[in-house]
Design an enzyme around this catalytic site. Structure first.
Site, PDB file in Angstrom:
ATOM      1  N   ASN A   1      -8.799 -36.460  12.830  1.00  0.00           N
ATOM      2  CA  ASN A   1      -9.326 -37.405  13.822  1.00  0.00           C
ATOM      3  C   ASN A   1      -8.519 -37.365  15.121  1.00  0.00           C
ATOM      4  OD1 ASN A   1      -7.312 -38.515  12.130  1.00  0.00           O
ATOM      5  ND2 ASN A   1      -7.879 -40.615  12.619  1.00  0.00           N
TER       6      ASN A   1
ATOM      7  N   GLU B   1      -8.194 -39.619  18.377  1.00  0.00           N
ATOM      8  CA  GLU B   1      -8.562 -40.920  18.918  1.00  0.00           C
ATOM      9  C   GLU B   1      -8.388 -41.003  20.437  1.00  0.00           C
ATOM     10  OE1 GLU B   1      -7.792 -43.590  14.930  1.00  0.00           O
ATOM     11  OE2 GLU B   1      -6.510 -43.894  16.655  1.00  0.00           O
TER      12      GLU B   1
ATOM     13  N   CYS C   1     -14.054 -37.990  14.837  1.00  0.00           N
ATOM     14  CA  CYS C   1     -13.524 -38.015  13.464  1.00  0.00           C
ATOM     15  C   CYS C   1     -13.174 -36.611  12.967  1.00  0.00           C
ATOM     16  CB  CYS C   1     -14.545 -38.600  12.501  1.00  0.00           C
ATOM     17  SG  CYS C   1     -15.086 -40.269  12.888  1.00  0.00           S
TER      18      CYS C   1
ATOM     19  N   GLU D   1     -14.157 -34.977  10.303  1.00  0.00           N
ATOM     20  CA  GLU D   1     -15.264 -34.150   9.836  1.00  0.00           C
ATOM     21  C   GLU D   1     -15.894 -33.386  11.002  1.00  0.00           C
ATOM     22  OE1 GLU D   1     -14.675 -37.308   9.334  1.00  0.00           O
ATOM     23  OE2 GLU D   1     -15.448 -38.054   7.426  1.00  0.00           O
TER      24      GLU D   1
ATOM     25  N   CYS E   1     -17.800 -41.615   7.838  1.00  0.00           N
ATOM     26  CA  CYS E   1     -18.524 -42.703   8.497  1.00  0.00           C
ATOM     27  C   CYS E   1     -19.960 -42.247   8.787  1.00  0.00           C
ATOM     28  CB  CYS E   1     -17.820 -43.107   9.795  1.00  0.00           C
ATOM     29  SG  CYS E   1     -18.131 -42.017  11.193  1.00  0.00           S
TER      30      CYS E   1
HETATM   31 ZN   LIG Z   1     -16.657 -40.270  11.152  1.00  0.00          ZN
END
Ligand SMILES: [Zn+2]
Ligand SMILES: [Zn+2]
Ligand SMILES: [Zn+2]
Ligand SMILES: [Zn+2]
Lengths: 157, 157, 157, 157
Positions: free
Chosen positions: C58, C60, C69, C71, C102
Site C-alpha cells: 500500500n 498512502e 492498496c 493489490e 477492500c
Molecule cells: Zn484495497
C-alpha cells in the site's frame, strides 16, 4: 508557495452577507464529518449562483482510498438537489492554518468550472486565503483533452 | 451468479409505499447524472430510518478515476443534510437489466451498515434483484480490521 | 461471515512451491509499504500463469482517497512489466488475522479475471483463507454491463 | 494557461541521454495501456536518481473511478521494485498536444516530492512542456497539514 497578490485576501466576488454565509457554512459543516481514521475534520460550503448554500464534510472509510473529501460531498449535495452552478466554495479544518483542497478535489471541481473562487479558512474563520480553481490546478487535464463537449452546466467557463 | 433465494425478489423490509418511493426515486435520479464520458446514467435513491428520501447520480470527470458513483452521491446527500441512517437503497441505469453497485461503492456503503438491502432495478422499474450489502461484499474489510471503534451512526449493525 | 467449505483452506490450484513463493512474497512485500498515516502495512504477491512473481504494497497519501492498496500496486507492477495473466494473489498485513481485499481492489481485480484465487494470510503466514474473486465480489459490475468487449488478457474468464 | 518561461521547454536537469530515455519510455509505455472505455492510451516513464527507468500506463475499469492513471502505475512499478527516488517523469498520450497529469496524480506524486520535473510530450515526442510538480499543484495539501513526518524516501524535498 509564493502567494501572488493582495487579491488572495479579498472577497470582491461576494457581498459581505454571502461571504459570511460561506464562512459560517464551512465552519459549521465540520460537524458533519465522519473521520474516525484521521480525526481530521474538514468542512466545506458551496454557494450557487442563486445564493443557495450547500454543505460538505469528509466521509472516511476503513479502506482509505474509498473516502470522499468535503469539497466533493458539498458538490454532490448541491447537484443532487438540483443545482448546477458554483459561485464560490469555502473550506476549513480544525487547523490553525488554512488548508487547501487536495488534488483529487481540484480535479473534481475543475469539471464544473475554472473560475471558481475557493476560500480557505483557519479553524476560527479569522483569516483566509482565496485562490481560483484555475490557479490551484494550472494547465489542467479536462474535457477538452478528451474531445468531449460538456453541457453548459459543467462548462469550462 | 447463482442467486440464492426467492427473497431476492421481495421487499419485506419496506411497506409498499416506501418501496414505490424508493423505486421511483432511483428512476428519477438518473436525470441528475453528469456522464458525458460513459453516457451511462445511473440513479440512486436512499431511504433513511425516518423515511426521508435522498437521491444520487453518477458525476463523472475527464480524469475517469475522479468520478463519483450514484450510490456515493446519494449517501453524501443524505449525510450532508443531517441524516445518518440508511434503511434501504435502490439503483437503476438505462439498461434493460438490473445493475449492481461497483466494489468502490460496496466498500463505501459498508462503512455505514452491513444489513442494508440494495434494490437493483431494470430501467423501467419492472423487475428487481435485492441483495444485502453484506452479501454483496462478503468477508469485508472494515473498521474492525483497523481496530477502530466507529460511532453509532456508522456502526456495523 | 459464514465461510462455506474446507476448500477455503486448501491450495489445490498451486504446487507447494508456488504456494510458498506466493506466501513468502506477500509477507516480504510489506516492507515496501508506505503507510505513515494508517501505520497499517499491507503486502501482496501476484503469480502469473508463467510463474513470475510480482509484489505490491500500500502507498498512502496525505489525502487519504489518493492512496493505492497493495493489490493494485501488485497488478500495476505485473502489467507494467509486460505480464497480463494472474494465476493467484496473496495478501497479508501485520494483523494476527487474515485480512481481505477492500471493495476498491475487488473491483480493480475483477477487470482482469473472476476465477482468481485470493489467499489471505495472518501476519506470520501460518494460517490462511482462500476465496475466489467472484465470491468476494458476487453479482459484480463489469465490462459486460457497459457492453464493452475487452481483450483476452483482461477477459472475464 | 500562461506558461511562464522558456525553461518550460528545456531539460537542464537531465543529460541528453537521460532525456531521450525518458521520452522514448513514455511513448513506448502507451502499449501497456488497458483503456477499453476511453480508448485514450497514456504512457508514463519515470527515472530514478540512479537512472533506472520504470514505465506506467493507464489501467481502466468498468467502474470508472476504479481506474489508475499512467503516472501512478509508473510510481507503483518503481517502488514495488525497490526504488524510492524520482528524478523526473514524462507522459504522452495519442494526442497531438501534450497532456498534463490529472489532479489525482498530482496529489499522488506530491507525496514523493515537490521538485520533480514532469515532461509532457505530444504523441510523437517532437514537442514538450516541462513543469515542476510544485507548480502543477501550488499551495498543496500534504503530510505537513496532518502533522505527519514522512520518511526521507518520501520527503517533501
Ligand atoms: Zn484495497
Ligand atoms: Zn480532497
Ligand atoms: Zn460505484
Ligand atoms: Zn491521473
Amino acid at each position: 508557495m509564493a502567494i501572488r497578490a493582495t487579491s488572495h485576501y479579498t472577497h470582491d466576488e461576494l457581498t459581505d452577507k454571502e461571504f459570511e454565509e460561506l464562512k459560517n457554512g464551512c465552519l459549521k459543516a465540520r460537524n458533519l464529518s465522519y473521520s474516525p481514521y484521521s480525526n481530521f475534520r474538514v468542512g466545506c460550503a458551496l454557494l450557487t449562483d442563486g445564493n443557495e448554500l450547500f454543505l460538505g464534510a469528509n466521509l472516511e472509510n476503513a479502506s482509505y482510498p474509498a473516502a470522499i473529501c468535503a469539497e466533493r460531498t458539498a458538490i454532490s449535495n448541491a447537484r443532487m438537489n438540483g443545482h448546477n452552478t458554483i459561485k464560490a466554495m469555502a473550506i476549513a479544518s480544525d487547523s490553525d492554518k488554512p488548508i487547501s483542497p487536495c488534488g483529487v478535489c481540484r480535479q473534481f471541481i475543475r469539471e464544473f468550472g475554472l473560475k471558481i473562487p475557493i476560500f480557505m479558512f483557519d479553524k476560527l474563520g479569522n483569516t483566509f486565503i482565496k485562490m481560483y480553481l484555475e490557479d490551484l490546478l494550472p494547465f489542467s487535464f479536462g474535457p477538452d483533452d478528451l474531445g468531449v463537449i460538456t453541457t453548459s452546466s459543467a462548462s469550462n467557463q
